[in-house]
Write a protein that holds these residues in place. Structure first.
Motif, PDB file in Angstrom:
ATOM      1  N   ARG A   6       0.847  -1.189   0.000  1.00  0.00           N
ATOM      2  CA  ARG A   6       0.000   0.000   0.000  1.00  0.00           C
ATOM      3  C   ARG A   6       0.888   1.247   0.000  1.00  0.00           C
ATOM      4  NH1 ARG A   6      -2.152   0.860   4.349  1.00  0.00           N
ATOM      5  NH2 ARG A   6      -3.808   2.212   3.594  1.00  0.00           N
ATOM      6  N   ILE A   7       0.649   2.131  -0.969  1.00  0.00           N
ATOM      7  CA  ILE A   7       1.422   3.365  -1.090  1.00  0.00           C
ATOM      8  C   ILE A   7       0.468   4.545  -0.954  1.00  0.00           C
ATOM      9  CG2 ILE A   7       2.889   4.766  -2.591  1.00  0.00           C
ATOM     10  CD1 ILE A   7       3.881   2.211  -3.882  1.00  0.00           C
ATOM     11  N   LEU A   8       0.827   5.468  -0.074  1.00  0.00           N
ATOM     12  CA  LEU A   8       0.036   6.682   0.132  1.00  0.00           C
ATOM     13  C   LEU A   8       0.771   7.846  -0.530  1.00  0.00           C
ATOM     14  CD1 LEU A   8      -2.349   8.156   1.413  1.00  0.00           C
ATOM     15  CD2 LEU A   8      -1.050   8.257   3.557  1.00  0.00           C
ATOM     16  N   VAL A   9       0.119   8.490  -1.508  1.00  0.00           N
ATOM     17  CA  VAL A   9       0.717   9.585  -2.261  1.00  0.00           C
ATOM     18  C   VAL A   9       0.035  10.896  -1.877  1.00  0.00           C
ATOM     19  CG1 VAL A   9       1.125  10.551  -4.561  1.00  0.00           C
ATOM     20  CG2 VAL A   9       1.296   8.075  -4.198  1.00  0.00           C
ATOM     21  N   ALA A  10       0.832  11.917  -1.562  1.00  0.00           N
ATOM     22  CA  ALA A  10       0.297  13.256  -1.273  1.00  0.00           C
ATOM     23  C   ALA A  10       0.816  14.216  -2.339  1.00  0.00           C
ATOM     24  CB  ALA A  10       0.727  13.717   0.121  1.00  0.00           C
ATOM     25  N   GLU A  11      -0.087  14.714  -3.172  1.00  0.00           N
ATOM     26  CA  GLU A  11       0.274  15.610  -4.279  1.00  0.00           C
ATOM     27  C   GLU A  11      -0.909  16.525  -4.559  1.00  0.00           C
ATOM     28  OE1 GLU A  11       1.573  17.825  -6.648  1.00  0.00           O
ATOM     29  OE2 GLU A  11       3.102  16.230  -6.594  1.00  0.00           O
ATOM     30  N   ASP A  12      -0.674  17.855  -4.501  1.00  0.00           N
ATOM     31  CA  ASP A  12      -1.779  18.804  -4.652  1.00  0.00           C
ATOM     32  C   ASP A  12      -2.062  19.152  -6.117  1.00  0.00           C
ATOM     33  OD1 ASP A  12       0.745  20.180  -4.630  1.00  0.00           O
ATOM     34  OD2 ASP A  12      -0.375  22.065  -4.562  1.00  0.00           O
ATOM     35  N   GLU A  46      -4.544   6.745  10.508  1.00  0.00           N
ATOM     36  CA  GLU A  46      -5.716   5.880  10.561  1.00  0.00           C
ATOM     37  C   GLU A  46      -5.403   4.481  10.044  1.00  0.00           C
ATOM     38  OE1 GLU A  46      -8.529   7.999   8.229  1.00  0.00           O
ATOM     39  OE2 GLU A  46      -8.920   9.536   9.767  1.00  0.00           O
ATOM     40  N   GLN A  47      -4.648   4.411   8.954  1.00  0.00           N
ATOM     41  CA  GLN A  47      -4.317   3.120   8.338  1.00  0.00           C
ATOM     42  C   GLN A  47      -2.921   3.223   7.734  1.00  0.00           C
ATOM     43  OE1 GLN A  47      -7.074   1.805   5.348  1.00  0.00           O
ATOM     44  NE2 GLN A  47      -6.427  -0.334   5.489  1.00  0.00           N
ATOM     45  N   PRO A  48      -1.881   2.944   8.548  1.00  0.00           N
ATOM     46  CA  PRO A  48      -0.511   3.118   8.055  1.00  0.00           C
ATOM     47  C   PRO A  48      -0.246   2.331   6.776  1.00  0.00           C
ATOM     48  CG  PRO A  48      -0.502   2.784  10.426  1.00  0.00           C
ATOM     49  CD  PRO A  48      -1.912   2.517   9.958  1.00  0.00           C
ATOM     50  N   PRO A  49       0.297   2.991   5.739  1.00  0.00           N
ATOM     51  CA  PRO A  49       0.628   2.315   4.479  1.00  0.00           C
ATOM     52  C   PRO A  49       1.986   1.629   4.595  1.00  0.00           C
ATOM     53  CG  PRO A  49       1.166   4.617   4.306  1.00  0.00           C
ATOM     54  CD  PRO A  49       0.580   4.437   5.678  1.00  0.00           C
ATOM     55  N   ASP A  50       2.451   1.064   3.506  1.00  0.00           N
ATOM     56  CA  ASP A  50       3.791   0.467   3.472  1.00  0.00           C
ATOM     57  C   ASP A  50       4.842   1.480   3.049  1.00  0.00           C
ATOM     58  OD1 ASP A  50       3.094  -2.386   4.063  1.00  0.00           O
ATOM     59  OD2 ASP A  50       1.907  -2.145   2.245  1.00  0.00           O
ATOM     60  N   LEU A  51       4.423   2.538   2.339  1.00  0.00           N
ATOM     61  CA  LEU A  51       5.367   3.554   1.864  1.00  0.00           C
ATOM     62  C   LEU A  51       4.603   4.840   1.600  1.00  0.00           C
ATOM     63  CD1 LEU A  51       8.337   3.183  -0.508  1.00  0.00           C
ATOM     64  CD2 LEU A  51       6.545   4.768  -1.215  1.00  0.00           C
ATOM     65  N   ILE A  52       5.280   5.982   1.810  1.00  0.00           N
ATOM     66  CA  ILE A  52       4.665   7.298   1.601  1.00  0.00           C
ATOM     67  C   ILE A  52       5.476   8.080   0.574  1.00  0.00           C
ATOM     68  CG2 ILE A  52       4.282   9.555   2.682  1.00  0.00           C
ATOM     69  CD1 ILE A  52       3.556   8.042   5.258  1.00  0.00           C
ATOM     70  N   THR A  76       3.641   5.400  12.756  1.00  0.00           N
ATOM     71  CA  THR A  76       4.145   5.655  11.397  1.00  0.00           C
ATOM     72  C   THR A  76       5.645   5.947  11.338  1.00  0.00           C
ATOM     73  OG1 THR A  76       3.538   7.991  11.671  1.00  0.00           O
ATOM     74  CG2 THR A  76       1.915   6.552  10.617  1.00  0.00           C
ATOM     75  N   ALA A  77       6.310   5.994  12.489  1.00  0.00           N
ATOM     76  CA  ALA A  77       7.710   6.433  12.524  1.00  0.00           C
ATOM     77  C   ALA A  77       8.631   5.551  11.690  1.00  0.00           C
ATOM     78  CB  ALA A  77       8.196   6.463  13.974  1.00  0.00           C
ATOM     79  N   HIS A  78       8.274   4.276  11.523  1.00  0.00           N
ATOM     80  CA  HIS A  78       9.151   3.327  10.844  1.00  0.00           C
ATOM     81  C   HIS A  78       8.962   3.290   9.329  1.00  0.00           C
ATOM     82  CE1 HIS A  78       5.301   1.401  11.223  1.00  0.00           C
ATOM     83  NE2 HIS A  78       5.653   0.516  10.324  1.00  0.00           N
ATOM     84  N   LEU A  79       7.952   3.996   8.796  1.00  0.00           N
ATOM     85  CA  LEU A  79       7.595   3.861   7.381  1.00  0.00           C
ATOM     86  C   LEU A  79       8.633   4.523   6.474  1.00  0.00           C
ATOM     87  CD1 LEU A  79       3.780   4.710   7.552  1.00  0.00           C
ATOM     88  CD2 LEU A  79       4.840   2.450   7.471  1.00  0.00           C
ATOM     89  N   PRO A  80       8.938   3.915   5.312  1.00  0.00           N
ATOM     90  CA  PRO A  80       9.781   4.610   4.329  1.00  0.00           C
ATOM     91  C   PRO A  80       9.020   5.791   3.727  1.00  0.00           C
ATOM     92  CG  PRO A  80       9.006   2.500   3.444  1.00  0.00           C
ATOM     93  CD  PRO A  80       8.579   2.550   4.886  1.00  0.00           C
ATOM     94  N   MET A  81       9.673   6.956   3.645  1.00  0.00           N
ATOM     95  CA  MET A  81       9.027   8.176   3.159  1.00  0.00           C
ATOM     96  C   MET A  81       9.898   8.825   2.091  1.00  0.00           C
ATOM     97  SD  MET A  81       7.607   9.770   6.765  1.00  0.00           S
ATOM     98  CE  MET A  81       6.953   8.683   8.037  1.00  0.00           C
ATOM     99  N   LEU A  82       9.301   9.074   0.932  1.00  0.00           N
ATOM    100  CA  LEU A  82       9.991   9.713  -0.184  1.00  0.00           C
ATOM    101  C   LEU A  82       9.357  11.075  -0.435  1.00  0.00           C
ATOM    102  CD1 LEU A  82      10.504   6.614  -0.482  1.00  0.00           C
ATOM    103  CD2 LEU A  82      10.584   6.975  -2.947  1.00  0.00           C
ATOM    104  N   ILE A  83      10.170  12.061  -0.793  1.00  0.00           N
ATOM    105  CA  ILE A  83       9.640  13.390  -1.089  1.00  0.00           C
ATOM    106  C   ILE A  83       9.789  13.691  -2.571  1.00  0.00           C
ATOM    107  CG2 ILE A  83       9.915  14.413   1.204  1.00  0.00           C
ATOM    108  CD1 ILE A  83      12.598  15.517   0.348  1.00  0.00           C
TER     109      ILE A  83
END
Length: 440
Positions: A6-12, A46-52, A76-83
């Protein structure tokens, strides 16, 4: 069949967001899209993904702040996060990496590069045991990484190590299933009592870690202890609660009475001291935890030394050369006077308020060189007699009958408990001086 990552993407930007979603979904990932940092934080919690994947510049809350909040949340502290960042924003990239991002992708991005980085971080995350299987809290790898990150950022925080006392005896008597319930209870209490933004991890067994960013870790210790001491009693059989202890063997095979499970908390802060590595900070915490475990019942020890503080007795005793002295005294004022007197003499103190509590301390330190114990009647001498008179006894007494019983049993000195702590200290000093001059 394995569920897709599961990947959560934040893009406006709608076009960019939809393109990312379609591209990742085409590779078999389960993709969710949000349009600002606030939604990102809420959805991830609410539902931690596998990657952000988060864009740096977004309305309501930018990507940097969102990542900072997610890194400070144990869920969520352990999740891989990409910007995601635009060309020419190198300063923002550096800031993002320092805030907690694991990697960055420059827009307009190369499709194959983006997919390769996503696969790489998902693969690395899957290989790391980031969550403790019993509690679901961040495990040892995630804990080490979070402490390192806070030290690198020169954050002001308190590192708190929490574990259970008398837990082995509890497991031996009630079994591992109820032991797991005790660990779950502690995890629940810690989750309830820590402040928003604090980090909570589970090293393993009955050992937990808190990174507390508030200004008063002592108040947090007191809250945790108060609530835990109330709730842990619910896991005991009523007969054992009424008796006040369990009967089990210690690590040396000696049958002992073990009191109700309690907590030992060690607190190391960066308020007054600086630390270069996790190991350096952990060594101080281990030293403090040992000191906390030398006091019966739930207790905490806070390191209040600074970078300019000279070596203290606490650090001087790491070699373990200081002789153990067991103190058993119900009166808090008298106990404090005894502690102060023996501290000056260089003893490492094992401090208990009852004979049962003393048994728990002896399970880990079975050969004290001195016993200073309250004697009420002949039965009060049973603990010392279990030691086979191997350590001299200084008896604390209230009346002539107790004094006579102590002398008859072989006490080297009798100290009268009264209302004057100074008088008590003077009597004890006299007894210790006599003992030092005539150890036989």
């Amino acid at each position: 069949m394995t569920a897709p990552a599961r990947i959560l993407v934040a893009e406006d930007e709608p076009d960019v967001g939809m393109l990312l979603q379609e591209m990742l979904a085409g590779e078999g990932y389960d993709v969710q899209l949000v349009t600002n940092g606030d939604q990102l934080v809420r959805r991830a919690q609410e539902q931690p993904p596998d990657l952000i994947i988060a864009d740096l510049l977004m309305p309501l809350m930018d990507g940097l702040e969102a990542i900072r909040q997610l890194r400070n949340d144990t869920r969520t502290a352990h999740l891989p996060m990409l910007i995601l960042t635009a060309v020419g924003e190198s300063a923002r990239v550096v800031e993002g990496l320092e805030t907690g991002a694991d990697d960055y992708i420059v827009k307009p991005y190369d499709r194959e590069v983006l997919l390769a980085r996503v696969r790489s971080h998902l693969r690395r995350a899957a290989q790391l045991p980031t969550r403790n299987p019993l509690t679901g809290l961040p495990g040892n790898v995630a804990i080490q990484a979070e402490i390192s990150r806070q030290l690198e950022q020169q954050s002001v925080f308190a590192l708190m190590y929490v574990d259970l006392d008398n837990f082995k005896a509890f497991n031996d008597v009630y079994g591992f299933a109820r032991g797991d319930r005790a660990i779950h209870l502690l995890a629940s209490v810690l989750q309830e009592q820590i402040d928003p933004g604090d980090f909570l991890g589970h090293i393993g067994g009955d050992d937990f870690v808190i990174l507390h960013f508030g200004a008063d870790p002592e108040a947090l210790c007191q809250r945790i202890i108060r609530v835990f001491d109330e709730r842990i009693r619910s896991l005991y059989d009523e007969a054992d609660l009424q008796r006040g202890y369990l009967i089990a063997t210690d690590r040396y095979g000696v049958p002992r009475q073990f009191g109700i499970i309690s907590l030992s908390i060690a607190v190391v802060t960066t308020y007054l001291r600086s630390f270069a590595t996790v190991d350096e900070m952990s060594r101080v915490a281990a030293e403090l935890k040992q000191a906390a475990k030398q006091v019966s019942g739930s207790s905490y020890k806070i390191d209040r030394r600074s970078d300019i503080t000279p070596a203290s007795p606490l650090t001087d005793r790491r070699s373990g050369n200081s002789p153990d002295a067991l103190i058993v005294c119900r009166n808090e004022v008298a106990r404090a006077a005894i502690v102060a007197t023996l501290n000056v003499r260089g003893y490492r103190l094992l401090i208990a308020d009852t004979e049962v509590a003393a048994q728990g301390l002896l399970a880990h330190h079975p050969h004290p060189c001195l016993v200073v114990a309250e004697v009420i009647d002949a039965a009060s001498l049973a603990l010392w007699q279990q030691l086979n008179h191997s350590a001299p006894l200084i008896a604390l007494v209230h009346d002539q009958a107790a004094a006579a019983a102590a002398r008859a049993a072989g006490a080297v000195a009798v100290v009268w408990l009264g209302n004057n702590p100074l008088d008590l200290s003077d009597q004890l000093q006299t007894a210790l001086t006599a003992l030092a001059s005539d150890p036989e």
